[in-house]
Design a protein around this motif. Structure first.
Motif, mmCIF file in Angstrom:
data_model
loop_
_atom_site.group_PDB
_atom_site.id
_atom_site.type_symbol
_atom_site.label_atom_id
_atom_site.label_comp_id
_atom_site.label_asym_id
_atom_site.label_seq_id
_atom_site.Cartn_x
_atom_site.Cartn_y
_atom_site.Cartn_z
ATOM 1 N N ARG A 147 3.624 23.592 -5.614
ATOM 2 C CA ARG A 147 3.704 24.397 -4.395
ATOM 3 C C ARG A 147 2.903 25.684 -4.460
ATOM 4 N NH1 ARG A 147 9.005 21.993 -4.629
ATOM 5 N NH2 ARG A 147 9.253 20.645 -2.825
ATOM 6 N N SER A 148 2.770 26.268 -5.636
ATOM 7 C CA SER A 148 2.005 27.516 -5.714
ATOM 8 C C SER A 148 0.524 27.268 -5.433
ATOM 9 C CB SER A 148 2.202 28.190 -7.071
ATOM 10 O OG SER A 148 1.742 27.359 -8.111
ATOM 11 N N GLU A 149 -0.015 26.170 -5.942
ATOM 12 C CA GLU A 149 -1.416 25.840 -5.662
ATOM 13 C C GLU A 149 -1.577 25.400 -4.207
ATOM 14 O OE1 GLU A 149 -4.227 26.248 -7.515
ATOM 15 O OE2 GLU A 149 -2.901 27.291 -8.893
ATOM 16 N N ALA A 150 -0.565 24.724 -3.677
ATOM 17 C CA ALA A 150 -0.600 24.321 -2.270
ATOM 18 C C ALA A 150 -0.666 25.550 -1.374
ATOM 19 C CB ALA A 150 0.621 23.476 -1.927
ATOM 20 N N ALA A 151 0.114 26.573 -1.703
ATOM 21 C CA ALA A 151 0.100 27.810 -0.920
ATOM 22 C C ALA A 151 -1.287 28.445 -0.935
ATOM 23 C CB ALA A 151 1.143 28.784 -1.447
ATOM 24 N N LYS A 152 -1.972 28.331 -2.065
ATOM 25 C CA LYS A 152 -3.340 28.867 -2.148
ATOM 26 C C LYS A 152 -4.272 28.107 -1.203
ATOM 27 C CE LYS A 152 -2.906 30.412 -6.926
ATOM 28 N NZ LYS A 152 -3.383 30.209 -8.311
ATOM 29 N N LYS A 153 -4.117 26.797 -1.141
ATOM 30 C CA LYS A 153 -4.966 25.999 -0.241
ATOM 31 C C LYS A 153 -4.648 26.310 1.218
ATOM 32 C CE LYS A 153 -7.352 23.920 -3.297
ATOM 33 N NZ LYS A 153 -8.760 24.262 -3.469
ATOM 34 N N PHE A 154 -3.362 26.474 1.524
ATOM 35 C CA PHE A 154 -2.989 26.839 2.887
ATOM 36 C C PHE A 154 -3.538 28.216 3.249
ATOM 37 C CE2 PHE A 154 0.907 23.969 2.229
ATOM 38 C CZ PHE A 154 0.253 22.872 2.756
ATOM 39 N N ASN A 155 -3.552 29.125 2.276
ATOM 40 C CA ASN A 155 -4.118 30.453 2.525
ATOM 41 C C ASN A 155 -5.624 30.351 2.769
ATOM 42 O OD1 ASN A 155 -3.801 33.268 2.860
ATOM 43 N ND2 ASN A 155 -4.625 33.595 0.806
ATOM 44 N N LEU A 156 -6.307 29.496 2.022
ATOM 45 C CA LEU A 156 -7.748 29.287 2.261
ATOM 46 C C LEU A 156 -7.979 28.716 3.663
ATOM 47 C CD1 LEU A 156 -8.998 27.836 -1.142
ATOM 48 C CD2 LEU A 156 -9.606 30.030 -0.115
ATOM 49 N N ALA A 157 -7.115 27.810 4.083
ATOM 50 C CA ALA A 157 -7.231 27.251 5.427
ATOM 51 C C ALA A 157 -7.042 28.336 6.469
ATOM 52 C CB ALA A 157 -6.197 26.139 5.626
ATOM 53 N N ALA A 158 -6.062 29.185 6.258
ATOM 54 C CA ALA A 158 -5.817 30.285 7.201
ATOM 55 C C ALA A 158 -7.007 31.233 7.242
ATOM 56 C CB ALA A 158 -4.543 31.035 6.808
ATOM 57 N N LYS A 159 -7.571 31.540 6.087
ATOM 58 C CA LYS A 159 -8.737 32.435 6.048
ATOM 59 C C LYS A 159 -9.928 31.829 6.773
ATOM 60 C CE LYS A 159 -7.617 35.156 1.995
ATOM 61 N NZ LYS A 159 -8.034 35.603 0.677
ATOM 62 N N SER A 160 -10.110 30.522 6.651
ATOM 63 C CA SER A 160 -11.232 29.892 7.358
ATOM 64 C C SER A 160 -11.018 29.935 8.868
ATOM 65 C CB SER A 160 -11.452 28.454 6.879
ATOM 66 O OG SER A 160 -10.388 27.632 7.280
ATOM 67 N N ASN B 189 -8.589 21.907 3.592
ATOM 68 C CA ASN B 189 -7.657 22.655 2.747
ATOM 69 C C ASN B 189 -6.200 22.339 3.075
ATOM 70 O OD1 ASN B 189 -9.274 24.193 0.896
ATOM 71 N ND2 ASN B 189 -10.047 25.286 2.667
ATOM 72 N N ILE B 190 -5.908 22.050 4.331
ATOM 73 C CA ILE B 190 -4.544 21.662 4.703
ATOM 74 C C ILE B 190 -4.184 20.340 4.033
ATOM 75 C CG2 ILE B 190 -3.056 20.940 6.614
ATOM 76 C CD1 ILE B 190 -4.735 22.899 8.391
ATOM 77 N N ALA B 191 -5.103 19.379 4.070
ATOM 78 C CA ALA B 191 -4.852 18.078 3.448
ATOM 79 C C ALA B 191 -4.665 18.229 1.933
ATOM 80 C CB ALA B 191 -5.997 17.120 3.754
ATOM 81 N N LEU B 192 -5.485 19.068 1.317
ATOM 82 C CA LEU B 192 -5.329 19.312 -0.122
ATOM 83 C C LEU B 192 -3.988 19.981 -0.407
ATOM 84 C CD1 LEU B 192 -8.908 20.539 -1.073
ATOM 85 C CD2 LEU B 192 -7.784 18.462 -1.867
ATOM 86 N N GLY B 193 -3.606 20.920 0.437
ATOM 87 C CA GLY B 193 -2.326 21.593 0.261
ATOM 88 C C GLY B 193 -1.157 20.627 0.375
ATOM 89 N N GLU B 194 -1.236 19.723 1.334
ATOM 90 C CA GLU B 194 -0.174 18.723 1.484
ATOM 91 C C GLU B 194 -0.091 17.820 0.261
ATOM 92 O OE1 GLU B 194 0.306 17.958 6.223
ATOM 93 O OE2 GLU B 194 -1.474 17.108 5.263
#
Length: 101
Positions: free
Chosen positions: A70-83, A57-62
């Motif tokens: 950036r809004s979709e990237a923030a969602k991916k970073f949030n998914l990474a944080a949740k994992s 998810n971090i790689a997808l966010g980047e």
């Protein structure tokens, strides 16, 4: 009368959600710059499966940051944080322990 009360309540709820979300949208550029580093630091000490999911998810966010989404990237970073067992907001607000002491 009941319908009017429900409409007003819905409008107030929507307005409060907008006020809460506005700072998050303003910080999307900061999220793209800071979140990957902080999330990878957390992932280094996580369980292998959680770290793998987070890294994906971090790689997808980047990639989304590079594409200026950036809004979709923030969602991916949030998914990474949740994992990794936390929330992106908590990751973004934590400071290095050296700067706190």
């Amino acid at each position: 009368m009941r319908a009017i009360k429900m409409t007003v309540a819905a409008a107030l709820s929507a307005a409060s959600l907008t006020l809460v979300a506005a700072p998050a949208l303003a910080n999307d550029a900061e999220t793209c710059a800071v979140a990957p580093v902080k999330l990878r630091t957390l992932a280094a000490s996580a369980q292998p499966e959680a770290a793998r999911k987070a890294e994906r998810n971090i790689a997808l966010g980047e990639a989304l940051c590079d594409a200026r989404n950036r809004s979709e990237a923030a969602k991916k970073f949030n998914l990474a944080a949740k994992s990794l067992g936390t929330e992106l907001a908590a990751v973004m607000t934590t400071q290095a322990s050296a700067s706190v002491q």
